[in-house]
Design a protein around this motif. Sequence first.
Motif, mmCIF file in Angstrom:
data_model
loop_
_atom_site.group_PDB
_atom_site.id
_atom_site.type_symbol
_atom_site.label_atom_id
_atom_site.label_comp_id
_atom_site.label_asym_id
_atom_site.label_seq_id
_atom_site.Cartn_x
_atom_site.Cartn_y
_atom_site.Cartn_z
ATOM 1 N N LYS A 187 -10.166 -92.136 -11.446
ATOM 2 C CA LYS A 187 -11.469 -91.707 -10.884
ATOM 3 C C LYS A 187 -12.714 -92.655 -11.221
ATOM 4 N N GLU A 244 -4.376 -96.792 -8.637
ATOM 5 C CA GLU A 244 -4.966 -96.445 -7.614
ATOM 6 C C GLU A 244 -5.660 -95.069 -7.811
ATOM 7 N N SER A 245 -4.988 -94.100 -8.570
ATOM 8 C CA SER A 245 -5.588 -92.740 -8.723
ATOM 9 C C SER A 245 -6.703 -92.569 -9.697
ATOM 10 N N LYS A 296 -1.106 -100.050 -7.414
ATOM 11 C CA LYS A 296 -0.683 -98.590 -7.052
ATOM 12 C C LYS A 296 -0.937 -97.963 -8.385
ATOM 13 N N SER A 320 0.534 -92.155 -13.375
ATOM 14 C CA SER A 320 1.304 -92.836 -12.435
ATOM 15 C C SER A 320 2.808 -93.105 -13.037
#
Lengths: 293, 285
Positions: free
Chosen positions: B115, B112-113, B109, B233
Motif C-alpha cells: 500500500k 506489487e501489493s 510482482k 506475496s
Amino acid sequence: MLDSAAIEDFILDQKKYEENIPYESFLPENVKFKTYEAKLSEVYKDGKRADGRTRDESRKMYIKLGALVEARGSCYLEIGDTKVLCGVSGPREIPYLQGYTELGSVDCVVESNPASPSDKAYSDALKRALEPSFCRHEFPNLEISVSVMILDASGSALAAAITAASLALAHARLPIFDILTSVTVGLHGDLLFIDPTDKEEALCMSYEKNSASQNHGLITLSYMSTADQITHYYQNGEMDLQLLLDTMDIGISRCKDIYALCQQRLMDEVKISMKTVTDTQNVEDSMKNLSTS
Amino acid sequence: MVRLSPEEKIYIIHGVEDNIREDGRSQTQYRPIEVETGIIPSAMGSARVKLGNTDVIACVKADTFTPTWNKPDEGKLQLHVDLSATASPWFEGRRGEQTSEEITTILNKAYESIKLESFCIVPQVKCWLVDVDISVLSCDGNMYDAIGFAVKAALATTMVPKIVASEEDEGEKELQITDDPFDTWTPNVSNIPCLVTLSKVGDSVMVDATNKEEQCSSFTCILAVTETGKILSTFKVGPGSVQPVTFSKLILEASSIGRSLHSELLSALKKENGLRKREIHGFLN
C-alpha cells in the motif's frame, strides 16, 4: 452529460499536467468514480456472484484432447469464458547445449490473444509448475516444448493453462508422475471466491481502505493429487497467516475434484483410441479372410 | 558456480538434517548481516548489504508522476535488478540480461501489493514514483533476502526535497519545491516487506542457504513478510515440489523469521542514524 465545450476545457486543464490522458478521464463523474458498495454489488450480491454461482462453486469446464493435428499432444480447455489451447512437441535435442545435462528440460511459452493481454511471468510460472510432474530423468540432453495460447483470459488463466498443459503432456503419451490440476482462489475481506472471473480478480486485488478486514489477494496453486505434492504456488495481496493456510486447504480439495474430471476424460480418450485400434485390426483380419477364401 | 559431487551433496544434506550446517550454523540462523546506508553520495538514498559473501547495493531515485484516474492517491515503487558479471561469469552478456529480467519481474510482482498511500503528494495531481536500482556484486546464495534488506534500508534513509502544494487562485494547486535543504521527505517504510527465502533440504527446512546448499535443496520458496507478520506475496522458485503439510510449516516459520528480521533491521538503522559522525566504509573493510 458533458458538452463539447466542457470537454475542451477539461482537455486544456489536463494539458497542464502533461502525460497521456486515459479516455476514462472524459467519462461522466457517476461512471468514473463508483462507490465501493456499487463495485462490490456488481460482482457479488445476496450470496450470488454475477454469473449466478455461489462463492464456492467452480465454473463449468470443457476439455477436448487432440485439438491440434500437428502437435504430439494437445488439449483445448474452457473454464467458463476462459479459453486455452495447448500443444506439446518433442522431445528433441536442446539447441546450443554445451556439456551434458542429466535432467531434461521443459520449455514453456505462453502467448495470449492481443485482445486479452496476460502476464509476462506466465511462461516462467508454467515451467516451474510442470517441471516436477514431468519425468525429466528419462530425457537427458533433451527438451520438450509446451506452448500455450490463451485465447480468452476471463479469470484464472494461469490455472487453466497449467491444467491444459498437463493434460496435453498426458495426451502426448510422455511419462509424467501425475496429472497436474490447478485452481485460483480469490480473497476479498471475508469473502472467498473460488475460480474467480476477471472482474472478481480485479476486486480481489483491490481493498477497501475503511473496512475492518484488509485481507485481499489471489492464490494460484497447482497440485498432484496422487503424489500429494504442491508443484506451484503463487500468492499476491495481503493475508493473515491463518487465512493463507485455510485457503490452501480449500484450493487443494478443489484441485482433487478437477483431478477426477481429468482422469475420466483421459480414460474416455484411451477407450476411443483402443476402439480405433481394434476396429482397424478387425478390418485387416476380415480382409485377410477374404483373400484366403 | 561450483558443481557438487553426489557425496558432497549427501554430506551437506545430513549436516542440515542434524542442525549443524557446513559453516556451523543452525537451520534457522542467518549469516552475519552487514548493512551500510548512504554509501553512494549522488543517490537520494542507498544501502549496501552483505550477507556472508552475497553483496548487494540498492540506490533510490525519486520522481513525480500524474496518477491514473482509478488510483488517484497511490504512488509507485519500481525495482530494477542488474546482475553484475563480477558475481559470476554466468551473468555475462545476453544470459545475464535474461536472468536479471526474470528476477526483476519476480521482485516487482512481490512488491506489487504494497500500500503506497504515503507516496502521494497531492491526490489526482502528483505522486512519487520511486525507482530502486539494485546491483548484485557478488552472489553466494540467498540473493533475494539481501535484496529485500537493501531495498528497505535504502528507502528508510532516502531524503528527497519536500514538495508542497500551495492553494492558488481559481482553486488550482501549485506545486513548489522547498528552498530549505533540511526540509525533506522520507518514504514511510512500515509497509515495505522483507523477503524470506526458505529451502527444503532432506526432511528439514532452512533459511539463508549458501550457493552449495542451494544446489542440494529440493524446494525453494520466497515470502514477502510485513512488520506485523502478514504475507504480501509467496512464490516458488526453481524446480521441485513439496507436500502441503511441509508447506504450511514453512509459511508459519517464514512469518516468525520475517518479523524478527524487521525488528533487527529497524533497530540497526536507528542505531546508525544515532551516530553523530559516521565515516562511510564502502569497500574498505
